[in-house]
Design a protein around this motif. Structure first.
Motif, short mmCIF file in Angstrom:
data_model
loop_
_atom_site.label_atom_id
_atom_site.label_comp_id
_atom_site.label_asym_id
_atom_site.label_seq_id
_atom_site.Cartn_x
_atom_site.Cartn_y
_atom_site.Cartn_z
N VAL A 67 57.32 52.58 50.24
CA VAL A 67 57.47 51.18 49.85
C VAL A 67 58.61 51.03 48.85
N HIS A 68 58.70 51.95 47.90
CA HIS A 68 59.79 51.88 46.92
C HIS A 68 61.15 51.82 47.61
N ILE A 69 61.32 52.64 48.63
CA ILE A 69 62.59 52.67 49.37
C ILE A 69 62.75 51.42 50.23
N GLN A 70 61.73 51.08 50.99
CA GLN A 70 61.83 49.98 51.95
C GLN A 70 61.96 48.61 51.31
N ARG A 71 61.53 48.47 50.08
CA ARG A 71 61.64 47.16 49.42
C ARG A 71 63.06 46.90 48.92
N GLN A 72 63.93 47.91 49.02
CA GLN A 72 65.33 47.79 48.62
C GLN A 72 66.21 47.92 49.88
N PRO A 73 66.61 46.81 50.47
CA PRO A 73 67.28 46.83 51.77
C PRO A 73 68.49 47.76 51.86
N GLU A 74 69.31 47.81 50.84
CA GLU A 74 70.50 48.66 50.90
C GLU A 74 70.12 50.14 50.94
N ILE A 75 69.15 50.51 50.13
CA ILE A 75 68.71 51.91 50.08
C ILE A 75 67.99 52.27 51.38
N ALA A 76 67.17 51.35 51.87
CA ALA A 76 66.45 51.61 53.13
C ALA A 76 67.43 51.78 54.29
N ALA A 77 68.46 50.96 54.33
CA ALA A 77 69.47 51.07 55.39
C ALA A 77 70.20 52.41 55.30
N ARG A 78 70.56 52.81 54.11
CA ARG A 78 71.24 54.10 53.93
C ARG A 78 70.31 55.26 54.33
N PHE A 79 69.05 55.15 53.98
CA PHE A 79 68.08 56.18 54.34
C PHE A 79 68.00 56.32 55.86
N ARG A 80 67.94 55.20 56.57
CA ARG A 80 67.89 55.24 58.04
C ARG A 80 69.18 55.83 58.62
N GLU A 81 70.32 55.47 58.05
CA GLU A 81 71.60 56.04 58.51
C GLU A 81 71.59 57.56 58.35
N LEU A 82 71.12 58.02 57.21
CA LEU A 82 71.07 59.46 56.95
C LEU A 82 70.10 60.16 57.89
#
Length: 117
Positions: A67-82
């Motif tokens: 949730v901590h990651i997914q609630r931050q769209p930019e971080i969540a998008a980078r996580f998915r890219e990685l």
């Protein structure tokens, strides 16, 4: 998914409870609710079988980080890219992606005060 001002979390970090995490996931990542429920059932079964609450603590920690990651769209998008790069890139790209994923996870754990043993 709920939208927010650039750089701002979509929602506040919820309390580390099953109910609060379920509500947060329902708001920001409803597609993850079946996995949440399945993993909660597994953790509860493991806790009952072993007479130990450690599986439930791990479950709460894991989903709090999610949730901590997914609630931050930019971080969540980078996580998915990685994650994508780790599975589709060459060996060097996969190592670099894994390192980036590790940094994001380490930052989330630190922000939540969850320290791995």
């Amino acid at each position: 998914m709920t939208t927010s001002a650039a750089g701002q979390p979509l929602i506040p970090q919820p309390a580390a409870t099953v109910t609060a995490l379920r509500q947060a996931i329902g708001q920001i990542a409803p597609a993850a609710l079946p996995a949440f429920t399945r993993e909660l059932d597994q953790a509860a079964d493991q806790a009952r079988q072993g007479s130990d609450i450690a599986p439930l603590r791990r479950f709460i920690a894991q989903w709090s980080v999610y949730v901590h990651i997914q609630r931050q769209p930019e971080i969540a998008a980078r996580f998915r890219e990685l994650e994508d790069l780790a599975t589709t890139g060459d060996a060097a790209q996969a190592r670099q992606a894994a390192s980036g994923i590790g940094r994001i996870l380490d930052e989330a754990h630190a922000a939540l005060g969850i320290f791995q043993r």
